[in-house]
Design a protein around this motif. Structure first.
Motif, PDB file in Angstrom:
ATOM      1  N   TRP A  38       0.828  -1.213   0.000  1.00 40.04           N
ATOM      2  CA  TRP A  38       0.000   0.000   0.000  1.00 40.04           C
ATOM      3  C   TRP A  38       0.857   1.257   0.000  1.00 40.04           C
ATOM      4  O   TRP A  38       0.477   2.299  -0.508  1.00 40.04           O
ATOM      5  N   VAL A  71       2.249   2.207  -3.745  1.00 39.04           N
ATOM      6  CA  VAL A  71       1.318   2.598  -4.799  1.00 39.04           C
ATOM      7  C   VAL A  71       1.563   4.064  -5.145  1.00 39.04           C
ATOM      8  O   VAL A  71       1.725   4.899  -4.264  1.00 39.04           O
ATOM      9  N   THR A 111      -3.334   5.993  -8.997  1.00 40.30           N
ATOM     10  CA  THR A 111      -3.743   4.598  -9.178  1.00 40.30           C
ATOM     11  C   THR A 111      -5.241   4.464  -8.931  1.00 40.30           C
ATOM     12  O   THR A 111      -5.767   5.068  -8.006  1.00 40.30           O
ATOM     13  N   LEU A 150      -8.174   1.716  -8.201  1.00 39.42           N
ATOM     14  CA  LEU A 150      -8.587   0.344  -7.924  1.00 39.42           C
ATOM     15  C   LEU A 150     -10.114   0.349  -7.931  1.00 39.42           C
ATOM     16  O   LEU A 150     -10.732   0.828  -6.999  1.00 39.42           O
ATOM     17  N   PHE A 157     -10.177  -6.192  -6.977  1.00 40.22           N
ATOM     18  CA  PHE A 157     -10.079  -5.299  -5.819  1.00 40.22           C
ATOM     19  C   PHE A 157     -11.359  -5.226  -5.023  1.00 40.22           C
ATOM     20  O   PHE A 157     -11.455  -4.505  -4.051  1.00 40.22           O
ATOM     21  N   ALA A 202     -12.133  -0.817   3.612  1.00 34.06           N
ATOM     22  CA  ALA A 202     -11.179  -0.406   2.587  1.00 34.06           C
ATOM     23  C   ALA A 202      -9.785  -0.858   2.976  1.00 34.06           C
ATOM     24  O   ALA A 202      -8.862  -0.077   3.070  1.00 34.06           O
ATOM     25  N   TYR A 236      -6.504  -2.281   2.007  1.00 34.45           N
ATOM     26  CA  TYR A 236      -5.797  -2.405   0.733  1.00 34.45           C
ATOM     27  C   TYR A 236      -5.543  -3.857   0.398  1.00 34.45           C
ATOM     28  O   TYR A 236      -5.103  -4.595   1.270  1.00 34.45           O
ATOM     29  N   PRO A 237      -5.786  -4.330  -0.801  1.00 27.56           N
ATOM     30  CA  PRO A 237      -6.240  -3.593  -1.985  1.00 27.56           C
ATOM     31  C   PRO A 237      -7.755  -3.692  -2.202  1.00 27.56           C
ATOM     32  O   PRO A 237      -8.219  -3.476  -3.302  1.00 27.56           O
ATOM     33  N   THR A 243     -11.983  -3.130  -1.683  1.00 30.28           N
ATOM     34  CA  THR A 243     -13.059  -2.260  -1.254  1.00 30.28           C
ATOM     35  C   THR A 243     -14.311  -3.111  -1.134  1.00 30.28           C
ATOM     36  O   THR A 243     -14.513  -4.041  -1.906  1.00 30.28           O
TER      37      THR A 243
END
Lengths: 160, 317
Positions: A30, A33, A37, A39, A62, B60, B62-63, B65
């Motif tokens: 994280w 990045v 970006t 996602l 994602f 949320a 990462y990565p 959601t």
């Protein structure tokens, strides 16, 4: 791929539920990045997503739908179709969107997202309950065979 | 607005979830029940913004959601500010005709915990209410800063043990009363303000639909029992919410146009506050002889508040 201005090295994620949260999945970290970006939750156009069922949606890698929290569980809820009355109490109160309901019918439990909190068992109104907790490794047929009998209501004289 | 049917649970269950699983909220957390219900009670596009809090950090990671809608995460204070900014942007672009789909209805919703609503984001929320944007603010009230280890907030009730208002030989936990956020928000002149609970799913869905439909800033306070900090078994989330609404710790009511108060749920059997407290670990110390009088004091306070609510309902003010 929905990743822009970024060379994210994604691991193959065809099998849903293989990717464990925080388990070092081959993504860049994280903190690595770069700005800009993106996602996204879906591959391509996400218009009208409210009218699409989960199986019709094009989830991207994602979306947490593609992840699994099955390892959180100690006991799992087992669903007994024969007793269920499709009241949908479990659906409305499931905190993990793990009750699979289609066309007003309860179909089963999404074991990739269920954390085994037991709320569905608590809110089940049937007698005996059509959802019960069993050990994570319990076999479905054995669990169904071990289902308790209907409890008789205590007579008023006995209650007193 | 495309309202989905909430006539009964079967109809309601034909909705497609837009809040996905595998978020990292605790098992049995009521936050996700409330969020799911909000997102299921409409088919419209949603723009959601979240304050810092359990909901935000858990959805949320990462990565991933967990949101199938537009979602903004912003600092502890400004969920209301950011969502009203998005609303103004949408309004202007709609007027200019530069949106992808100019006619698609969009609803703007902000989620905040009680810490960010009652304390840290209060000024920003108040500002957004005063400016009169068309948005809905939903407070997920679990009565402490659960995300950071259960510190006291101004939503914590009297007598509760928290990590910064600890119970012990010299203290019975938090000494101050809970802020009456619903009345404060109603006093802003908001068209729709309500306090709702997830165990009464129908009144909650109705309240959400009303708030989304009404033009202007709406505020909803929802009870969200926190199994980690209230210290009860995760499976009892709904049972505990039942106790909360039946003991009138969380009366369910709405205030329309800041004067028309309607009580939405009247428990058939009102249970004592003691029963509600006995179900939670955070009130354990109140059952020691030296602190028992606190329970009576809380009960007196709750009775007086219920009396006031009923009077207000009758007098329509």
């Amino acid at each position: 791929m929905s990743v822009e201005s970024q060379d994210l090295n994604l691991c193959a994620n065809d099998n849903r539920g293989q990717l464990q949260l925080g388990a070092g999945s081959g993504l860049v970290g994280w903190d690595e990045v770069t700005q800009g970006t993106v996602l996204t939750s879906f591959e391509g156009d996400a218009t009208g997503i409210a009218n699409k069922k989960a199986e019709e949606r094009l989830y991207s890698d994602f979306n947490s739908y593609t992840a699994s929290v099955a390892s959180w569980r100690v006991n799992k809820p087992v669903f007994n179709r024969d007793i269920c009355i499709d009241c949908q109490n479990c659906w409305v109160w499931c905190p993990d969107s793990s009750i699979l309901s289609r066309d007003k019918q309860m179909l089963g439990i999404d074991y990739d997202h269920c954390k085994g909190c037991e709320v569905c068992v608590e809110v089940c109104p049937t007698n005996p309950k059509s959802l019960l907790m069993f050990n994570e490794h319990a076999d479905l047929d054995e669990s169904l065979a071990a289902w308790p009998e209907k409890k008789k209501k205590a007579k008023k004289s006995e209650e007193a | 607005m495309a309202i989905t049917s909430i006539k009964n649970l079967k109809e309601f269950s034909t909705n497609n979830d837009r809040f996905e699983g595998a978020h990292t909220l605790c098992p049995g957390c009521a936050h996700s029940m409330i969020v799911r219900e909000l997102m299921n009670c409409t088919d419209d596009n949603l723009v959601i913004s979240s304050n810092t809090g359990c909901l935000e950090v858990s959805t949320a990671v990462y990565p991933f959601t967990s949101w199938d809608t537009s979602w903004i995460h912003i600092g502890f204070e400004n969920a209301a500010t950011s969502v009203t900014a998005a609303q103004v942007m949408h309004k202007v672009r709609k007027k200019k005709g530069t949106l992808k789909d100019n006619d698609a209805p969009v609803k703007f919703v902000a989620f905040g915990g009680d810490g960010s609503t009652f304390d840290i984001g209060f000024q920003w929320l108040s500002g957004a209410m005063e400016r009169g944007h068309d948005f809905t603010y939903i407070c997920l009230d679990n009565e402490n800063y659960a995300n950071t280890g259960g510190q006291r907030s101004s939503a914590t009730p009297v007598g509760a043990h928290t990590s910064t208002a600890q119970a012990g030989t010299h203290s019975y936990g938090k000494k101050q009363k809970k802020k009456d956020i619903v009345s404060i928000m109603a006093a802003h002149g908001s068209p729709y303000v309500a306090q709702l609970a997830p165990n009464k799913w129908k009144s909650m869905a109705k309240g959400f639909q009303k708030a989304l439909e009404v033009e202007g800033p709406c505020f909803i306070n929802t009870v969200s029992p926190c199994c980690t900090e209230w210290k009860f078994d995760p499976k009892d989330t709904i049972n505990l919410t039942d106790l909360a609404t039946d003991s009138l710790m969380f009366p369910i009511y709405e205030i329309i146009d800041s004067h028309e108060l309607n009580i939405l749920y009247r428990p058939k059997n009102i249970i004592s506050v003691e029963e509600y407290m006995a179900a939670q670990g955070r009130y354990k110390h109140l059952f020691k002889p030296q602190y028992r009088h606190i329970i009576d004091e809380v009960q007196k306070d709750i009775d007086a508040k219920w009396d006031l609510l009923q009077r207000r309902e009758e007098a329509r003010l």
